[in-house]
Motif scaffolding. Structure first.
Motif, PDB file in Angstrom:
ATOM      1  N   LYS A 377      41.826  -4.191  38.052  1.00  0.00           N
ATOM      2  CA  LYS A 377      40.503  -3.692  37.666  1.00  0.00           C
ATOM      3  C   LYS A 377      39.457  -4.797  37.687  1.00  0.00           C
ATOM      4  O   LYS A 377      38.328  -4.595  38.150  1.00  0.00           O
ATOM      5  CB  LYS A 377      40.576  -3.060  36.279  1.00  0.00           C
ATOM      6  CG  LYS A 377      39.286  -2.382  35.836  1.00  0.00           C
ATOM      7  CD  LYS A 377      39.473  -1.677  34.501  1.00  0.00           C
ATOM      8  CE  LYS A 377      38.188  -0.959  34.078  1.00  0.00           C
ATOM      9  NZ  LYS A 377      38.381  -0.260  32.772  1.00  0.00           N
ATOM     10  N   ALA A 378      39.822  -5.989  37.210  1.00  0.00           N
ATOM     11  CA  ALA A 378      38.865  -7.109  37.174  1.00  0.00           C
ATOM     12  C   ALA A 378      38.424  -7.501  38.580  1.00  0.00           C
ATOM     13  O   ALA A 378      37.254  -7.827  38.813  1.00  0.00           O
ATOM     14  CB  ALA A 378      39.486  -8.308  36.458  1.00  0.00           C
ATOM     15  N   GLU A 379      39.351  -7.464  39.530  1.00  0.00           N
ATOM     16  CA  GLU A 379      38.994  -7.829  40.903  1.00  0.00           C
ATOM     17  C   GLU A 379      38.102  -6.768  41.528  1.00  0.00           C
ATOM     18  O   GLU A 379      37.182  -7.093  42.279  1.00  0.00           O
ATOM     19  CB  GLU A 379      40.248  -8.040  41.757  1.00  0.00           C
ATOM     20  CG  GLU A 379      39.902  -8.512  43.164  1.00  0.00           C
ATOM     21  CD  GLU A 379      41.114  -8.879  44.009  1.00  0.00           C
ATOM     22  OE1 GLU A 379      40.933  -9.149  45.206  1.00  0.00           O
ATOM     23  OE2 GLU A 379      42.240  -8.876  43.468  1.00  0.00           O
ATOM     24  N   ILE A 380      38.371  -5.511  41.229  1.00  0.00           N
ATOM     25  CA  ILE A 380      37.512  -4.432  41.751  1.00  0.00           C
ATOM     26  C   ILE A 380      36.081  -4.634  41.287  1.00  0.00           C
ATOM     27  O   ILE A 380      35.125  -4.487  42.062  1.00  0.00           O
ATOM     28  CB  ILE A 380      38.043  -3.051  41.297  1.00  0.00           C
ATOM     29  CG1 ILE A 380      39.388  -2.760  41.977  1.00  0.00           C
ATOM     30  CG2 ILE A 380      37.024  -1.954  41.642  1.00  0.00           C
ATOM     31  CD1 ILE A 380      40.032  -1.468  41.525  1.00  0.00           C
ATOM     32  N   GLN A 381      35.928  -4.996  40.012  1.00  0.00           N
ATOM     33  CA  GLN A 381      34.575  -5.206  39.481  1.00  0.00           C
ATOM     34  C   GLN A 381      33.887  -6.368  40.190  1.00  0.00           C
ATOM     35  O   GLN A 381      32.701  -6.301  40.530  1.00  0.00           O
ATOM     36  CB  GLN A 381      34.653  -5.475  37.975  1.00  0.00           C
ATOM     37  CG  GLN A 381      35.071  -4.262  37.157  1.00  0.00           C
ATOM     38  CD  GLN A 381      35.310  -4.597  35.693  1.00  0.00           C
ATOM     39  OE1 GLN A 381      35.462  -5.756  35.316  1.00  0.00           O
ATOM     40  NE2 GLN A 381      35.341  -3.563  34.854  1.00  0.00           N
ATOM     41  N   TYR A 409      34.372  -9.457  51.524  1.00  0.00           N
ATOM     42  CA  TYR A 409      34.178 -10.894  51.321  1.00  0.00           C
ATOM     43  C   TYR A 409      33.276 -11.155  50.131  1.00  0.00           C
ATOM     44  O   TYR A 409      32.156 -10.662  50.046  1.00  0.00           O
ATOM     45  CB  TYR A 409      33.589 -11.560  52.565  1.00  0.00           C
ATOM     46  CG  TYR A 409      33.496 -13.062  52.397  1.00  0.00           C
ATOM     47  CD1 TYR A 409      34.627 -13.865  52.587  1.00  0.00           C
ATOM     48  CD2 TYR A 409      32.312 -13.668  52.010  1.00  0.00           C
ATOM     49  CE1 TYR A 409      34.570 -15.233  52.406  1.00  0.00           C
ATOM     50  CE2 TYR A 409      32.239 -15.038  51.820  1.00  0.00           C
ATOM     51  CZ  TYR A 409      33.371 -15.814  52.017  1.00  0.00           C
ATOM     52  OH  TYR A 409      33.307 -17.171  51.822  1.00  0.00           O
ATOM     53  N   ASN A 410      33.806 -11.955  49.200  1.00  0.00           N
ATOM     54  CA  ASN A 410      33.066 -12.396  48.026  1.00  0.00           C
ATOM     55  C   ASN A 410      33.103 -13.921  48.024  1.00  0.00           C
ATOM     56  O   ASN A 410      34.169 -14.517  48.202  1.00  0.00           O
ATOM     57  CB  ASN A 410      33.738 -11.838  46.759  1.00  0.00           C
ATOM     58  CG  ASN A 410      33.070 -12.303  45.482  1.00  0.00           C
ATOM     59  OD1 ASN A 410      33.252 -13.445  45.074  1.00  0.00           O
ATOM     60  ND2 ASN A 410      32.333 -11.425  44.839  1.00  0.00           N
ATOM     61  N   LYS A 411      31.949 -14.566  47.862  1.00  0.00           N
ATOM     62  CA  LYS A 411      31.893 -16.021  47.999  1.00  0.00           C
ATOM     63  C   LYS A 411      32.732 -16.741  46.951  1.00  0.00           C
ATOM     64  O   LYS A 411      33.185 -17.856  47.170  1.00  0.00           O
ATOM     65  CB  LYS A 411      30.439 -16.508  47.946  1.00  0.00           C
ATOM     66  CG  LYS A 411      29.650 -16.149  49.200  1.00  0.00           C
ATOM     67  CD  LYS A 411      28.306 -16.815  49.223  1.00  0.00           C
ATOM     68  CE  LYS A 411      27.518 -16.442  50.478  1.00  0.00           C
ATOM     69  NZ  LYS A 411      28.081 -17.005  51.704  1.00  0.00           N
ATOM     70  N   THR A 448      42.760   1.360  40.387  1.00  0.00           N
ATOM     71  CA  THR A 448      43.162   0.244  39.529  1.00  0.00           C
ATOM     72  C   THR A 448      44.673   0.079  39.521  1.00  0.00           C
ATOM     73  O   THR A 448      45.427   1.057  39.498  1.00  0.00           O
ATOM     74  CB  THR A 448      42.680   0.463  38.090  1.00  0.00           C
ATOM     75  OG1 THR A 448      43.242   1.671  37.584  1.00  0.00           O
ATOM     76  CG2 THR A 448      41.170   0.549  38.034  1.00  0.00           C
ATOM     77  N   LEU A 449      45.093  -1.170  39.513  1.00  0.00           N
ATOM     78  CA  LEU A 449      46.515  -1.479  39.400  1.00  0.00           C
ATOM     79  C   LEU A 449      47.034  -1.101  38.010  1.00  0.00           C
ATOM     80  O   LEU A 449      48.193  -0.724  37.844  1.00  0.00           O
ATOM     81  CB  LEU A 449      46.736  -2.970  39.672  1.00  0.00           C
ATOM     82  CG  LEU A 449      48.169  -3.476  39.741  1.00  0.00           C
ATOM     83  CD1 LEU A 449      48.950  -2.792  40.856  1.00  0.00           C
ATOM     84  CD2 LEU A 449      48.186  -4.989  39.953  1.00  0.00           C
TER      85      LEU A 449
END
Length: 517
Positions: A377-381, A409-411, A448-449
């Protein structure tokens, strides 16, 4: 590296005991280029450039070895500089260096060009210059390199599956050496190409990166207009000396009135052409920042540029693609499609883990291809504001197989690779590709995982018109091929292609402005 005069053809006709010269493939002011086979690497084709001046002086041979070594090290740092592998001096005293052999065209063959292609290629040249100007650390000492001969003939352009076109700078580090040889042999402190030389270069002064920026300004002017910023009476040294030192460059609008340039781009090119180095952009990094701001403001949604050069690949099949990274926070999907995405439930036959798979959404009579993926969930956000990039690669033989690649892609987090391989002889996958070819966007449904494993985000990725047309072509080709049982071979070939291009994709995405929303 071969640094001595032993680098000469032996009785078998091998240069440096390993290179078999095949044929002359190019000539220029600096020398001649030959196609050769590297017999120590099983006959791998390479390009060998012999410089025009002979160098019998041991000190000059040592200077050449240093310049070539730095140039070779530099070429391994940037994909925008032609790779140099080896160097030496022949028995007759001709310095040579060995480069990667590439099938492409000179930038001058594309002049004049449209704005999207200009922005794409100029940015890549600036990235190569930035790498060189920042310098190489050789045995604890920083060696910054100034090219001294930036011009369209020294930029090689070739089709590329990631960037559309890939630009590579030729002859880095060699111009300084040629200048040193010319100075000794002719008592003149100048060597270069007159229309592109900075005023300080014409004076024979010590040069820094701002001289290359001046030459780049001349080249940018020419890329857009097809003309030089000046029209001297003759092509002699004196006429160009007067133009570069005393005559203001012509206005781009005067040379090509129909060209609608953003004010910032026009000002950037004119600043590069300033007579005094202090009045130009002070670094290629500064140039890149301005170009990125212009691109973000004006050209972010322009489609990838394909023009007339066909994109090919190293695998034994057709492999053509388009790309258009899309930056947005919203999904931009049709309302009916987005509503169904939000109602989606994780399939009971799929494991609860970080995976991605394609799935057709049942929407009336027109199924929609979608990607389903599970992440914490944290990565999705964190990835909710990501650059979305997609690419399609196709192999026809021995079995029709399609790679459908999506990248988030997220910096801060880097890339999230989402590859899917579609067997194009499967009817369900043909429907999937038909949907991709028929719609500008496809949804990414994120689950979400953590329990209850529900859908918490819906994104979309844009497919440009070139991509959609290409997908239709591949789909028709797949339907006409006889049955095959070698799907695994084609999949392995596509996996190899995918691994080879990941670093280029990541470099391309890292240089883009951050996602907004």
């Amino acid at each position: 590296m071969n640094q001595s005069s032993s680098a000469s053809p032996d009785s078998k006709g091998l240069l440096a005991n390993r290179y078999q010269l095949i044929k002359l493939i190019g000539t220029g002011g600096m020398g001649k280029v030959f196609l050769a086979n590297d017999v120590l690497l099983g006959g791998t084709p390479v390009a060998i450039k012999f410089l025009a001046q002979t160098v019998l002086n041991p000190k000059l041979q040592k200077d050449f070895a240093r310049e070539a070594m730095v140039s070779a090290a530099l070429s391994q740092k940037s994909i925008h500089i032609v790779k140099a592998y080896d160097y030496g001096v022949s028995e007759q005293g001709y310095p040579f260096y060995v480069m990667e052999y590439l099938s492409g065209k000179s930038l001058k063959e594309f002049i004049p060009m449209n704005l999207p292609m200009f922005m794409n290629l100029t940015r890549q040249v600036c990235l190569g210059l930035q790498c060189a100007h920042q310098g190489m650390n050789i045995e604890g000492k920083i060696y910054p390199l100034v090219h001294r001969d930036i011009k369209p003939a020294n930029i090689l352009v070739m089709p590329d599956p990631i960037l559309g076109y890939l630009a590579k700078i030729l002859d880095f580090g060699i111009a300084k050496f040629v200048n040193a040889v010319s100075t000794i042999s002719t008592n003149k402190g100048f060597h270069g190409t007159l229309p592109y030389c900075s005023p300080e270069q014409l004076e024979g002064e010590e040069l820094d990166s701002r001289s290359d920026i001046y030459s780049l300004g001349v080249m940018m002017f020419e890329m857009l207009t097809g003309k030089k910023p000046w029209e001297p009476e003759t092509d002699h040294f004196g006429a160009w000396y007067k133009a570069h030192h005393f005559e203001p460059p012509r206005a781009i609008a005067a040379v090509k009135p129909e060209l609608q340039l953003p004010k910032e781009l026009n000002e950037l090119i004119m600043a590069c052409l300033a007579k005094a180095p202090r009045d130009r952009p002070q670094s290629s990094t500064q140039l890149l920042q301005v170009l990125e701001n212009i691109n973000r403001t004006y050209y972010l949604n322009w489609p990838a540029n394909k023009s007339s050069m066909k994109v090919g690949s190293n695998i034994p099949a057709e492999s053509v693609n388009g790309n258009n990274p899309h930056i947005a926070a919203k999904s931009d999907l049709p309302v009916a499609v987005e509503q169904i995405c939000w109602k989606a439930i994780w399939p009971p036959n799929k494991p609860i883990q970080e995976i991605v798979f394609p799935r057709l959404l049942d929407i009336e009579k027109n199924p929609v291809a979608s990607l389903w993926l599970m992440l914490p969930k944290a990565e999705i956000q964190k990835r909710s504001h990501s650059i979305r990039y997609n690419q399609f690669l196709f192999i026809k033989l021995p079995h029709p197989m399609l790679l459908w690649l999506t990248v988030l892609y997220n910096k801060q987090l880097g890339p999230k690779w989402l590859p899917c391989y579609l067997d194009m002889q499967e009817p369900q996958n043909q429907k999937m590709v038909y949907s991709l070819a028929s719609n500008e966007r496809y949804p990414l449904i994120l689950f979400t995982l953590e329990a209850p494993n529900s859908c918490t985000s819906v994104m979309s990725s844009y497919i440009n018109e070139t991509q959609r047309q290409t997908l239709k072509t591949w789909l028709e080709q797949s339907k006409t091929l006889p049955p095959s049982s070698q799907a695994h071979l084609s999949k392995n070939l596509l996996k190899q292609q995918y691994k080879q291009m990941q670093s280029q994709i990541q470099e391309h995405l890292a240089s883009m402005p951050a996602a907004v929303g």
